[in-house]
Write a protein that holds these residues in place. Structure first.
Motif, PDB file in Angstrom:
ATOM      1  N   GLU A 235       0.835  -1.194   0.000  1.00  0.00           N
ATOM      2  CA  GLU A 235       0.000   0.000   0.000  1.00  0.00           C
ATOM      3  C   GLU A 235       0.867   1.241   0.000  1.00  0.00           C
ATOM      4  O   GLU A 235       2.035   1.220   0.406  1.00  0.00           O
ATOM      5  CB  GLU A 235      -0.957   0.012   1.188  1.00  0.00           C
ATOM      6  N   LEU A 250       1.601  -5.405   3.017  1.00  0.00           N
ATOM      7  CA  LEU A 250       0.514  -5.686   3.939  1.00  0.00           C
ATOM      8  C   LEU A 250       0.849  -6.945   4.742  1.00  0.00           C
ATOM      9  O   LEU A 250       1.301  -7.945   4.181  1.00  0.00           O
ATOM     10  CB  LEU A 250      -0.800  -5.892   3.187  1.00  0.00           C
ATOM     11  N   ARG A 269     -11.556  -1.232   5.076  1.00  0.00           N
ATOM     12  CA  ARG A 269     -11.430  -2.287   6.080  1.00  0.00           C
ATOM     13  C   ARG A 269     -11.789  -3.672   5.562  1.00  0.00           C
ATOM     14  O   ARG A 269     -11.597  -4.664   6.270  1.00  0.00           O
ATOM     15  CB  ARG A 269     -12.303  -1.955   7.296  1.00  0.00           C
ATOM     16  N   SER A 297     -10.809 -10.578   2.873  1.00  0.00           N
ATOM     17  CA  SER A 297      -9.930 -10.341   4.005  1.00  0.00           C
ATOM     18  C   SER A 297     -10.448  -9.142   4.794  1.00  0.00           C
ATOM     19  O   SER A 297     -10.965  -8.182   4.216  1.00  0.00           O
ATOM     20  CB  SER A 297      -8.494 -10.078   3.516  1.00  0.00           C
ATOM     21  N   TRP A 299      -9.603  -6.220   7.874  1.00  0.00           N
ATOM     22  CA  TRP A 299      -8.571  -5.525   8.637  1.00  0.00           C
ATOM     23  C   TRP A 299      -8.846  -5.667  10.129  1.00  0.00           C
ATOM     24  O   TRP A 299      -9.964  -5.440  10.594  1.00  0.00           O
ATOM     25  CB  TRP A 299      -8.533  -4.055   8.260  1.00  0.00           C
ATOM     26  N   ASP A 300      -7.830  -6.067  10.881  1.00  0.00           N
ATOM     27  CA  ASP A 300      -7.936  -6.249  12.319  1.00  0.00           C
ATOM     28  C   ASP A 300      -7.186  -5.109  13.007  1.00  0.00           C
ATOM     29  O   ASP A 300      -5.950  -5.061  12.975  1.00  0.00           O
ATOM     30  CB  ASP A 300      -7.365  -7.605  12.734  1.00  0.00           C
ATOM     31  N   GLU A 301      -7.932  -4.214  13.643  1.00  0.00           N
ATOM     32  CA  GLU A 301      -7.338  -3.056  14.284  1.00  0.00           C
ATOM     33  C   GLU A 301      -6.444  -3.451  15.456  1.00  0.00           C
ATOM     34  O   GLU A 301      -5.437  -2.797  15.742  1.00  0.00           O
ATOM     35  CB  GLU A 301      -8.441  -2.117  14.780  1.00  0.00           C
ATOM     36  N   ASN A 304      -3.300  -5.043  13.912  1.00  0.00           N
ATOM     37  CA  ASN A 304      -2.730  -4.165  12.883  1.00  0.00           C
ATOM     38  C   ASN A 304      -2.296  -4.951  11.646  1.00  0.00           C
ATOM     39  O   ASN A 304      -1.232  -4.708  11.078  1.00  0.00           O
ATOM     40  CB  ASN A 304      -1.542  -3.384  13.449  1.00  0.00           C
ATOM     41  N   GLN A 305      -3.149  -5.904  11.245  1.00  0.00           N
ATOM     42  CA  GLN A 305      -2.853  -6.657  10.034  1.00  0.00           C
ATOM     43  C   GLN A 305      -4.153  -7.187   9.420  1.00  0.00           C
ATOM     44  O   GLN A 305      -5.217  -7.142  10.040  1.00  0.00           O
ATOM     45  CB  GLN A 305      -1.903  -7.806  10.326  1.00  0.00           C
ATOM     46  N   TRP A 306      -4.019  -7.702   8.208  1.00  0.00           N
ATOM     47  CA  TRP A 306      -5.155  -8.265   7.480  1.00  0.00           C
ATOM     48  C   TRP A 306      -5.275  -9.753   7.780  1.00  0.00           C
ATOM     49  O   TRP A 306      -4.274 -10.428   8.056  1.00  0.00           O
ATOM     50  CB  TRP A 306      -4.981  -8.068   5.977  1.00  0.00           C
TER      51      TRP A 306
END
Length: 541
Positions: A235, A250, A269, A297, A299-301, A304-306
């Motif tokens: 990204e 990513l 997200r 997929s 996004w996991d806050e 901090n990854q997919w």
């Protein structure tokens, strides 16, 4: 190129602009069939020498097994022994077509000059080659030559002839018109590198891009967390000066397998992407159904990854699914699909998210977009009304062109319009992204003669979508101010059309696309609460 004159399935066009995971693969059997049919042709010609026939047979055998260097060497021997050996010249033209050689038109023209009446379809192929190379007048001359010879064509050959002529006439006519368009420029900043960057996706801000990257050679980059090798996701962000930052891999989603063609929801997200199986490793850590499948997929806050990516289920089949485009609200998916895998042309299909979070079975995109040829690389603009896609089934400048289609009142998609010479060329043009605002588009190309990089260009006025801005917020209890999980939707007050709807979460709220002009209602409903609504009127006074 089908020099068989009987079976139109012998030639499988290549897609050299992008990597194998996004193309129709396994063309070996097609080539074998074509070579066998070539061997069976009985051309009226001067009898080749015994040595020439032997060398030709060796070339056929090598061609069957895709040993192209050996095939070429054997053909050269055959033609040295018998310079007017017609079968050898036609096979040489087929080989040069497969290898994308610049002299294929010259080679095929020579073969047809030796014995054109025995192979009428070769004239159609020659006209197509001129079309694909941007030589429109020469292509039309070839078709007139064919008409003057009054040679019989099969139904399939007649269909292809009409297709080629339509493209040639369109291209020749457009070339004579005056066009005002800005030339494409490389993206500013450090997004483009010595590796290859292609197949990108934008969030609703238009300042964040996720894209596919391949061919990293820098040792330090290869050691970065998230770089797995092959085709990986990276990204980049656009800063206030309009420059893009260096690509960052990513984490969580990249594997040693190939991942590509991402599509982002408006809030960035949710990502839908394509992954393909390999003969040796299948889908690797993922589970797939066919040659290429679509995965989702999240996004996991917290980490901090997919996520690795879950198979979408119903949208996938034993065939080929790839190149997804996700609506800004994350509830509509348009993608390219080939029912029989890697052989037949692809169509654009549509799936919708279900109440349980899954996806519906795909249906052909309604309207005038799909043809009997190739439609691929869709991009559904956040305005929900404008679709961009690539096709060789509608009149264009050769190979794949980018078209725009508008959503009609009945939900179908209207007549596609070629975006013109500012965007398209006689090469394969695809992978177009259009920014939420400003009528600017980005695409991947090798037009500077180097690796695949991203370029930016202004769209012609007729091809611009509605400008869209992100509508962000959270839903709260009107009395306590407590955050709520609620279903929200945005509706156009003038047309009654639902422009987007999703679930607003307690932690992240919601992000929806809202056109900059018009009148809209925004509604929210949460369990145990009354329906809440507000309106936005941004019509010109």
């Amino acid at each position: 190129m089908d020099f068989c004159g009987v079976d139109m399935g012998c030639f499988c066009p290549k897609h050299p602009n992008f990597h194998v995971m996004m193309t129709r693969r396994w063309i070996g059997l097609l080539m074998t069939g074509c070579a066998l049919l070539l061997a069976s042709q009985a051309w009226a010609q001067a009898a080749p020498s015994r040595g020439a026939r032997k060398a030709y047979d060796e070339a056929l055998e090598a061609y069957r097994f895709q040993a192209f260097a050996l095939a070429e060497s054997a053909l050269d021997r055959a033609l040295r022994k018998s310079p007017e050996y017609v079968d050898a010249w036609f096979l040489k033209a087929q080989l040069h077509r497969d290898l994308d050689r610049d002299d294929v038109a010259e080679v095929l023209q020579h073969a047809l000059n030796l014995d054109g009446e025995k192979f009428p379809f070769g004239w159609v192929e020659l006209a197509q080659i001129h079309w694909e190379n941007g030589h429109y007048d020469q292509g039309l001359v070839i078709l007139r030559t064919l008409d003057g010879m009054a040679l019989p064509l099969t139904v399939q050959a007649q269909d292809k002839r009409q297709w080629v002529e339509a493209g040639l006439r369109f291209s020749a006519a457009v070339r004579t018109q005056d066009h005002e368009h800005a030339g494409a420029i490389l993206l500013q900043g450090r997004l483009n590198t010595d590796a290859e960057e292609y197949y990108g996706a934008l969030d609703l801000t238009g300042r964040r891009m996720v894209f596919t990257r391949h061919g990293i050679t820098d040792a330090e980059e290869l050691r970065l967390p998230g770089v797995a090798g092959g085709e990986d996701f990276f990204e980049s962000f656009k800063n206030e000066n309009g420059a893009w930052t260096s690509p960052v891999p990513l984490r969580g989603i990249n594997t040693r397998m190939n991942e590509g063609a991402p599509a982002l929801s408006g809030d960035g997200r949710v990502m839908v992407f394509a992954a393909c199986e390999t003969p040796r490793n299948g889908y690797g850590p993922r589970q797939g159904k066919g040659s290429c499948d679509l995965f989702e997929s999240i996004w996991d806050e917290r980490t901090n990854q997919w996520s690795l990516g879950k198979n979408l289920g119903a949208p996938n089949s034993a065939g080929w699914e790839s190149q997804p485009s996700l609506s800004a609200d994350g509830n509509t998916l348009v993608f390219a699909k080939s029912a029989k895998g890697n052989i037949t042309p692809s169509d654009l299909v549509i799936s919708h998210r279900l109440e349980d979070g899954g996806w519906s079975s795909p249906k052909p995109l309604p309207g005038q977009v799909n043809t009997t040829r190739v439609e691929e690389s869709p991009f559904l603009h956040p305005d929900g009304m404008t679709l961009y896609f690539s096709s060789d089934g509608h009149p264009g400048f050769g190979r794949l062109d980018v078209f725009v289609s508008r959503r009609q009142d009945d939900g179908s998609w209207g007549e596609p319009v070629n975006l013109g010479p500012g965007i398209n060329s006689h090469n394969k043009d695809n992978s177009l992204m259009v920014l939420p605002q400003g009528g600017q588009a980005m695409f991947a190309s090798t037009k500077d003669g180097g690796d695949l990089d991203f370029w930016e260009v202004s769209l012609p006025l007729f091809g611009t979508p509605l400008d869209v801005v992100p509508l962000r917020g959270i839903v709260v209890d009107a009395l306590s101010g407590e955050r709520l999980e609620a279903k929200v939707e945005l509706v156009d007050l003038e047309t009654g059309q639902n422009l987007g709807g999703l679930t607003s979460t307690i932690d992240d709220g919601f992000t929806l696309p809202m056109p900059e002009r018009g009148a809209y209602s925004f509604g929210a409903i949460a369990q145990g609460h009354l329906f809440g609504m507000t309106t936005f009127d941004m019509r010109d006074e």
